[in-house]
Scaffold this active site. Structure first.
Site, PDB file in Angstrom:
ATOM      1  CE1 TYR A   1      -2.513   3.450   2.662  1.00  0.00           C
ATOM      2  CE2 TYR A   1      -3.768   2.389   1.023  1.00  0.00           C
ATOM      3  CZ  TYR A   1      -3.567   2.687   1.347  1.00  0.00           C
ATOM      4  OH  TYR A   1      -4.327   4.595   1.949  1.00  0.00           O
TER       5      TYR A   1
ATOM      6  CE  LYS B   1       2.315   4.778   7.875  1.00  0.00           C
ATOM      7  NZ  LYS B   1       0.801   5.313   8.319  1.00  0.00           N
TER       8      LYS B   1
ATOM      9  CG  ASP C   1       5.894   4.070   0.191  1.00  0.00           C
ATOM     10  OD1 ASP C   1       4.644   3.884   0.000  1.00  0.00           O
ATOM     11  OD2 ASP C   1       5.955   4.710   1.631  1.00  0.00           O
TER      12      ASP C   1
HETATM   13  P1  KE4 Z   1      -1.114   8.465   4.237  1.00  0.00           P
HETATM   14  O1  KE4 Z   1      -1.222   9.032   2.936  1.00  0.00           O
HETATM   15  O2  KE4 Z   1      -2.071   7.689   4.601  1.00  0.00           O
HETATM   16  O3  KE4 Z   1      -0.561   9.411   5.331  1.00  0.00           O
HETATM   17  O4  KE4 Z   1       0.255   8.055   4.020  1.00  0.00           O
HETATM   18  C1  KE4 Z   1      -0.366   6.366   2.943  1.00  0.00           C
HETATM   19  C2  KE4 Z   1       0.473   5.232   2.889  1.00  0.00           C
HETATM   20  C3  KE4 Z   1       2.169   5.265   2.099  1.00  0.00           C
HETATM   21  N1  KE4 Z   1       2.889   4.452   2.035  1.00  0.00           N
HETATM   22  C4  KE4 Z   1       2.141   3.601   3.297  1.00  0.00           C
HETATM   23  C5  KE4 Z   1       3.660   2.590   3.598  1.00  0.00           C
HETATM   24  C6  KE4 Z   1       1.761   3.626   4.279  1.00  0.00           C
HETATM   25  O5  KE4 Z   1       1.838   2.811   5.143  1.00  0.00           O
HETATM   26  C7  KE4 Z   1       0.846   4.452   4.410  1.00  0.00           C
HETATM   27  C8  KE4 Z   1      -0.415   4.854   5.399  1.00  0.00           C
HETATM   28  N2  KE4 Z   1      -0.083   3.927   5.859  1.00  0.00           N
HETATM   29  C9  KE4 Z   1      -1.861   3.226   6.756  1.00  0.00           C
HETATM   30  C10 KE4 Z   1      -1.673   2.340   7.672  1.00  0.00           C
HETATM   31  N3  KE4 Z   1      -0.697   0.750   7.273  1.00  0.00           N
HETATM   32  C11 KE4 Z   1      -2.134   4.624   7.013  1.00  0.00           C
HETATM   33  C12 KE4 Z   1      -3.508   3.947   8.025  1.00  0.00           C
HETATM   34  C13 KE4 Z   1      -4.871   4.481   7.657  1.00  0.00           C
HETATM   35  O6  KE4 Z   1      -5.146   4.077   6.095  1.00  0.00           O
HETATM   36  O7  KE4 Z   1      -6.107   4.829   7.784  1.00  0.00           O
END
Ligand code: KE4
Length: 428
Positions: A144, A267, A239
């Site tokens: 993801y 994060k 990533d």
């Molecule tokens: P955000 O747009 O959610 O800040 O980041 C996206 C993203 C990008 N790359 C990786 C490897 C990520 O894990 C994420 C977002 N992680 C999820 C949890 N696995 C966010 C939690 C959610 O979607 O509520």
């Protein structure tokens, strides 16, 4: 434990927010029941609207590596706020955090701040396409990278949790150039390069796949991606929204000793505030507007209040490199305890762990690929989750998320996790 206030709020929330939440995985659809509405966090503990206390192993999905309400972070935010919330103009603190990031992360000369991991990835992909003049991208099924259209193809995390790895609304055109490979399978990547000669701009990878649970890279996998990208003239994008500043001071590049061409962050670099970033060598990043033809912008990018939170957290991590092996030791203790419990109770369980990340899968098979993750008994995960929550352990409400171990987790909290997991596994 009563959760009456949370339940009442959830009923109201569902009238005005899709699923009652601002991010799907929070809705507890995969584990049943209603989510606790949290009101306060302190160190590694959180409290909900009904006064129930939990030991938090989500940590806002990774950002709160130092724990909730870190005094130094809060003080820095409070001070920054006194001068105003946002200017939309250059500020000194943006230079300071950029210089610190560059000093901590191997192989990068420049960074651009944005407001989320999604935005960081979306922008890095555009840079890769702009720099190479190529259009196709390779991602891995079950990984993801946020919710930009090109990445909602075979996506992990909440998309996988909801069972819709390919989202409605993503057009064929948007998804057409995204090619899917299999994590830990270099042949699947090589085959895509051979089938699309000269067309692949980048391979984007989670150095540790932490959105299909936790699947560490097989030995040689990341180095193999580096070689394939070099051979075929594509950029390698790490990533590191999860692994950045969690696996090591320099993230996965330092931890695994493999260099990427572009690295995305989120994060932890925001310290709990909305911050993302992408970074790379000067020759690549200088192609980004206003010094180059690749456009990217953002009203609140580099916001001084968010920078104050992120810079403070990063400075603490930079000053304490010992935190990273300590996180790994705690996660190893938890993983080994779960394996021992499973043996004692005759439960089919595989626990993957890497750095301060771990994930139990309810299967008797090793879990080294996306396909392996799908052998986990999701009903057992659901029961495990609810037994942990009932015992005051706040973990991710999905099989396809990680358990995040933080600096704020002490020996007592690690042992509490192990005891609760042992009791839960005994009852499964
Ligand atoms: P955000 O747009 O959610 O800040 O980041 C996206 C993203 C990008 N790359 C990786 C490897 C990520 O894990 C994420 C977002 N992680 C999820 C949890 N696995 C966010 C939690 C959610 O979607 O509520």
């Amino acid at each position: 434990m009563s959760r009456a206030r949370s339940e009442a709020l959830f009923t109201r929330a569902q009238n005005v927010l899709p699923g009652g939440v601002n991010s799907p995985v929070r809705a507890y659809r995969a584990v049943g029941g209603n989510p606790p509405f949290l009101v306060r966090g302190q160190g590694c503990r959180v409290w909900d609207e009904d006064g129930n206390e939990y030991i938090d192993f989500v940590g806002s999905w990774g950002p709160l590596i130092l724990g909730h309400s870190n005094p130094e972070v809060l003080e820095a935010v409070g001070k920054a706020m006194q001068n105003g919330l946002s200017f939309g103009a250059p500020t000194a603190i943006e230079v300071e955090i950029a210089e610190l990031l560059v000093s901590m992360v191997p192989g990068i000369d420049m960074v651009r701040m944005v407001n989320s991991g999604t935005e960081a990835v979306m922008s890095a992909l555009r840079v890769a396409r702009g720099v190479t003049g190529r259009e196709k991208l390779v991602k891995f099924e079950g990984c993801y990278h946020g919710h930009s259209d090109a990445m909602l193809v075979g996506a992990g995390s909440g998309a996988l949790t909801q069972g819709v790895p390919d989202s409605a609304g993503v057009t064929r055109g948007a998804a057409r150039d995204t090619l899917l490979a299999q994590y830990n399978d270099l042949d699947s990547v090589s085959a895509l390069f051979d089938a699309n000669p000269g067309e692949i701009a980048a391979v984007i990878v989670e150095p540790v796949a932490a959105n299909m649970g936790v699947v560490p890279p097989a030995p040689g996998f990341l180095a193999g991606l580096r070689s394939l990208c070099d051979k075929h003239g594509a950029l390698l994008i790490f990533d590191e929204v999860i692994t950045g500043f969690r696996l090591a001071r320099g993230g996965a590049q330092e931890y695994f000793g493999v260099r990427a061409d572009l690295v995305t962050f989120g994060k932890i670099i925001g310290g709990g505030m909305p911050v993302g970033a992408y970074a790379g060598r000067r020759e690549i990043m200088s192609q980004v507007a206003p010094t180059g033809p690749i456009y990217q912008a953002g009203t609140l990018s580099g916001n001084p209040v968010a920078m104050a939170a992120g810079l403070t957290q990063l400075r603490i991590l930079n000053d304490h490199p010992e935190y990273f092996p300590a996180l790994e030791e705690k996660a190893k203790t938890m993983a080994e305890a779960m394996r021992a419990s499973a043996m004692r109770h005759g439960a089919a369980l595989t626990v993957n762990q890497c750095g301060g990340l771990l994930c139990p899968y309810f299967t008797d098979r090793p879990v080294r690929s996306f396909a392996d993750t799908k052998t986990s008994d999701l009903d057992k995960f659901k029961r495990y989750f609810n037994k942990m929550l009932a015992r005051g352990l706040y973990i991710a409400p999905s099989q396809f998320e990680a358990t995040f171990v933080n600096v704020s987790h002490g020996e007592a909290e690690v042992q509490a996790f192990c005891a609760a997991a042992d009791a839960a596994l005994a009852e499964l």
